[in-house]
Design an enzyme around this catalytic site. Sequence first.
Site, short mmCIF file in Angstrom:
data_model
loop_
_atom_site.label_atom_id
_atom_site.label_comp_id
_atom_site.label_asym_id
_atom_site.label_seq_id
_atom_site.Cartn_x
_atom_site.Cartn_y
_atom_site.Cartn_z
N TYR A 14 0.85 -1.15 -0.02
CA TYR A 14 -0.03 -0.04 0.17
C TYR A 14 0.75 1.25 -0.02
O TYR A 14 0.65 2.18 -0.94
CB TYR A 14 -1.04 0.13 1.23
CG TYR A 14 -1.77 1.29 1.28
CD1 TYR A 14 -3.09 1.29 0.28
CD2 TYR A 14 -1.51 2.06 2.44
CE1 TYR A 14 -3.84 2.50 0.60
CE2 TYR A 14 -2.42 2.99 2.44
CZ TYR A 14 -3.66 3.40 1.59
OH TYR A 14 -4.34 4.32 1.52
N LYS A 138 8.19 -3.02 16.24
CA LYS A 138 9.05 -2.03 15.87
C LYS A 138 10.11 -1.76 16.43
O LYS A 138 11.14 -1.27 16.17
CB LYS A 138 8.28 -0.98 15.37
CG LYS A 138 7.22 -1.23 14.35
CD LYS A 138 6.10 0.09 14.08
CE LYS A 138 5.10 0.08 12.76
NZ LYS A 138 4.43 1.00 12.71
#
Length: 311
Positions: A14, A138
Amino acid sequence: MGKSKVLVVGGTGYIGRKIVKASLEQGHETYVLQRPDIGLDTEKVQLLLSFKKQGAHLVEGSFSNHQSLVDAVKLVDVVICTISGDHSRSHSLLMQLKLVDAIKDAGNVKRFLPSEFGMDPARMGHALQPGRVTFDEKMTIRKAIEDANIHFTYISANCFAGYFAGNLSQMRTLFPPRDKAVLYGDGNVKVIYVDEDDVATYTIKTIDDPRTLNKTIYLRPPENILTQRELIEKWEKLIGKQLDKSTLSEHDFLSSMQGLDYNADVGIGHFYHIFFEGCLTNFEVGDEEEASKLYPEVKYTRMDEYLKLYV
């Protein structure tokens, strides 16, 4: 100084496809990792071929083949990863650890931008489970990068307009309502909405900028820092109609998480932190950390202009 050569990992995704486009537009020699696990996905194959037609180079590489990643990384100066995690162990953001190992072994990369592009995970240690998994993964990647002494830039892009603005921040739809809208709490918490093309433009701007080396850069276009009410008002002005607005309390919102599937629980948890806690705007950043201040030449898309697409 010449422009860096760029490798985009996850270029058919995306935000990845936007990053490839911006890299080419800003004149960088651009490589896109061609992963064999695309299989028979004709849409992704055609997208890769369109990148090639625009001047990008396709380079084969796989997360299951360390040497192929090393060979791909050796072609470039900057690596940008845009893979998404589906919150399952089979396809998590932790796949990037293999990319970190390849960058370390290649030894030539001057900067790595891992897949972040949302809330700053360093500020989300308190996040609700199960959504906290995103931020924990992350932070694991960040630790690996810094332990390996790899130069980096982290991009905190806040809310993608396609997911949060076009639908007036309503869940379970990507189109704006024309009759009724739900407000989270009083609807007055400040949120940051950013057009995905602008995310990509700012991201590529950072890669050769010494001011952004080993820093987190926040995308906070000032005119796009809006409450949910203000966003809805822009839509109402465009369609010439007032929406019937109801409110969802914090308690009822959290109760709605019960009994949903895992991925839905993750997404709703993120909504909670954004729209009730105000996690995107409850802290200050300096001018040298904010993209629209660093790159005032970028004419970013305002949300009233963005919403015109949906009229």
